[in-house]
Every structure is written in structure tokens, then in C-alpha cells.
Design an enzyme around this catalytic site. Structure first.
Site, short mmCIF file in Angstrom:
data_model
loop_
_atom_site.label_atom_id
_atom_site.label_comp_id
_atom_site.label_asym_id
_atom_site.label_seq_id
_atom_site.Cartn_x
_atom_site.Cartn_y
_atom_site.Cartn_z
N GLY A 24 0.79 -1.23 0.00
CA GLY A 24 0.00 0.00 0.00
C GLY A 24 0.82 1.27 0.00
N ASP A 44 7.55 -3.86 8.71
CA ASP A 44 6.17 -4.32 8.78
C ASP A 44 6.13 -5.45 9.80
OD1 ASP A 44 3.36 -4.81 8.11
OD2 ASP A 44 3.80 -3.79 6.23
N VAL A 73 5.35 -1.62 15.83
CA VAL A 73 5.64 -0.25 16.25
C VAL A 73 4.96 0.12 17.56
CG1 VAL A 73 6.07 0.58 13.91
CG2 VAL A 73 3.75 0.71 14.86
N TYR A 165 -11.15 5.16 14.56
CA TYR A 165 -10.09 5.38 13.57
C TYR A 165 -9.91 6.87 13.35
CZ TYR A 165 -7.76 5.65 9.05
OH TYR A 165 -6.90 5.97 8.03
N LYS A 169 -6.54 9.19 14.28
CA LYS A 169 -5.82 10.01 13.31
C LYS A 169 -5.86 11.49 13.66
CE LYS A 169 -4.23 6.77 10.68
NZ LYS A 169 -2.79 6.54 10.60
N ILE A 197 -9.19 8.83 0.20
CA ILE A 197 -9.67 7.51 -0.15
C ILE A 197 -8.66 6.87 -1.11
CG2 ILE A 197 -11.65 6.19 -0.99
CD1 ILE A 197 -12.23 8.06 1.38
#
Length: 269
Positions: A24, A44, A73, A165, A169, A197
Site C-alpha cells: 500500500g 512491517d 511499532v 479510527y 488520526k 480515499i
């Protein structure tokens, strides 16, 4: 922790760490920074080790050096080990991209404590850990550096189904400002990039989960957002990577504490 290293001889190399870079947006950022001349530490989770190794190979094909570090993380110890691994393999750190994140879809009153904790551990504590550890490394090196945090520019009716979410953020935006204030005296800039998006695995997951609630078939929720975007298209990971390229480069040296939208005109600010 699993580490995989490739070495390419470089003169005056710069290095960057990109978390959540197996696929991504993170993958696109890692490859764009490699094109810009950075050697990259690709991070990752262990379960995505094949994706991580694939990105490292792509970086090598671009003529840069890469090191893979699989770790979480949300653990400060893991982030500190990641930075130590990167510095040992690639030299002094120049840029930290705190990109790793997860999304959860559901009605606000249905959110469980366990789900909320997991979301904030990755999206908020992951950013805090990355910012603190990178800041300490820059100070230790006696060098200026750049920290880039993944926020979100999404603000539309679907927020009702992405409440925690969106909150996580929003916290990243505030944290970006706080760390920019604290680290500015050391010549360290801290900024955020806020995709809209995006055609990515995360948004496929969001689309599928929204479909379970509103009954729309796979892809319809994602496609329905297009009409709200000024440029009339959803974004691709490379759109965010281009902004990160600017924020990681010298042209943004006098920019700090900002969260910049890269959403095609979904939100105006």
C-alpha cells in the site's frame, strides 16, 4: 525479530525508515524515497515478511541499499531495535516515516475496549514511539532530521462508522504539532501527510466491512466516495508518496508542525 539486508555501495547516502511498508502507501513511499536517493529500512509485521522482502528487492533494483525489519511499532523496544538495525546497516538516520496504521469499522456504541486499545496502540502509540525514538537518534547523531506521520484527511458521513479510527488520526495531528514544537530547537521538523480515499488493502477492508453494515456489494462503498472528490477519482498510493517525497526533501526544510491533505479535494482546509 527478523532482519534481512542488501548492500549497495553508495557515496554520501541518506537513509529513511518507513513503517508499515510491506504494501500500500508504505510500499509506495519506500520506493519513492529510494528513487529520491535514500537507502531504506522497510518495516512491517512478522506476518508480512514476504511483502517486506519483496520491497527490499525492489529497492535494490533501484540501486539503493535496503534492510528489512519485522517488528511491531506499538512496542517501544521494537522501534528502538528497528532504528539501531537501520543505523548499523545504512548509516545515520535522516528521515523517519511513521506510516503503520490499522482501521476498524463499526457503529460507535459497538466498539469494544479491546478493539479500541489495539487501534490506539498502533495508530497513536506507534506514532509516539517512532517520534520519540527517531528524535532521540537525531539528537544523538547531532544532526537535523525529518519525521513524517500518517494522519487522515477523511471527513465525511462514513466517519460515523469509523469513529475510533478518525479519533486516532486526529490524535496524530495533535501529536505532530507537539513533537514539532519540542524538536524544533534541534532543527528537527515534524509533519503529517493525510491521504483520503486510497486504492489500498486497508480501504478494501473498510469497503468490505461497510458492506456488511449497509449491504452494498464489494467495491460500491469505495466507488461511491468518488463523487465527493473534486478531482473525481480516488487516489493511488503514489499520490501520498509524492507528498512524502517533498516533506522528506530539502525544499520543505522550513515546514514543520503541519498536516497536509493529499485527497484530491475531498476536504478543503
Amino acid at each position: 525479530m527478523r532482519r534481512f539486508l542488501t548492500n549497495t555501495a553508495q557515496s554520501n547516502p541518506r537513509s529513511a525508515i518507513v513503517t508499515g511498508a510491506g504494501r500500500g502507501i508504505g510500499r509506495a513511499i519506500a520506493l519513492r524515497l529510494a528513487q529520491d536517493g535514500f537507502d531504506i529500512c522497510v518495516n512491517d509485521l512478522d506476518k508480512n515478511v514476504e511483502d517486506v522482502n519483496s520491497v527490499v528487492k525492489e529497492i535494490q533494483l533501484l540501486g539503493r541499499s535496503g534492510v528489512a525489519f519485522c517488528g511491531d511499532v506499538s512496542s517501544m523496544a521494537s522501534v528502538e531495535e528497528m532504528i539501531a538495525t537501520s543505523v548499523t546497516a545504512l548509516g545515520p538516520l535522516n528521515v523517519m516515516v511513521a506510516n503503520a496504521g490499522i482501521a476498524q469499522v463499526g457503529w460507535p456504541m459497538d466498539i469494544t475496549e479491546a478493539n479500541m486499545r489495539k487501534l490506539f496502540e498502533v495508530n497513536v502509540f506507534g506514532v509516539v514511539n517512532s517520534n520519540i525514538a527517531a528524535g532521540q537518534q537525531f539528537i544523538k547523531q547531532g544532526t537535523k532530521g525529518k519525521i513524517l506521520n500518517a494522519a487522515s484527511g477523511v471527513s465525511f458521513k462514513a466517519d460515523a462508522l469509523l469513529p475510533m479510527y478518525s479519533a486516532s488520526k486526529a490524535a496524530v495531528r495533535s501529536l505532530t504539532q507537539s513533537f514539532a514544537t519540542e524538536l524544533g530547537r534541534h532543527g528537527i521538523t515534524v509533519n503529517g501527510y493525510a491521504p483520503g480515499i486510497v486504492q489500498s488493502a486497508m480501504w478494501k477492508h473498510i469497503d468490505a466491512e461497510l458492506g456488511k453494515i449497509n449491504g452494498l456489494p464489494q467495491g460500491e462503498n469505495f466507488n461511491s466516495f468518488t463523487k465527493n472528490i473534486a478531482l473525481r477519482r480516488t487516489s493511488v498510493p503514489e499520490d501520498a508518496a509524492k507528498l512524502v517525497s517533498y516533506l522528506a526533501g530539502p525544499d520543505s526544510d522550513y515546514v514543520t508542525g503541519q498536516t497536509i491533505l493529499v485527497d484530491g479535494g475531498l476536504v478543503f482546509s
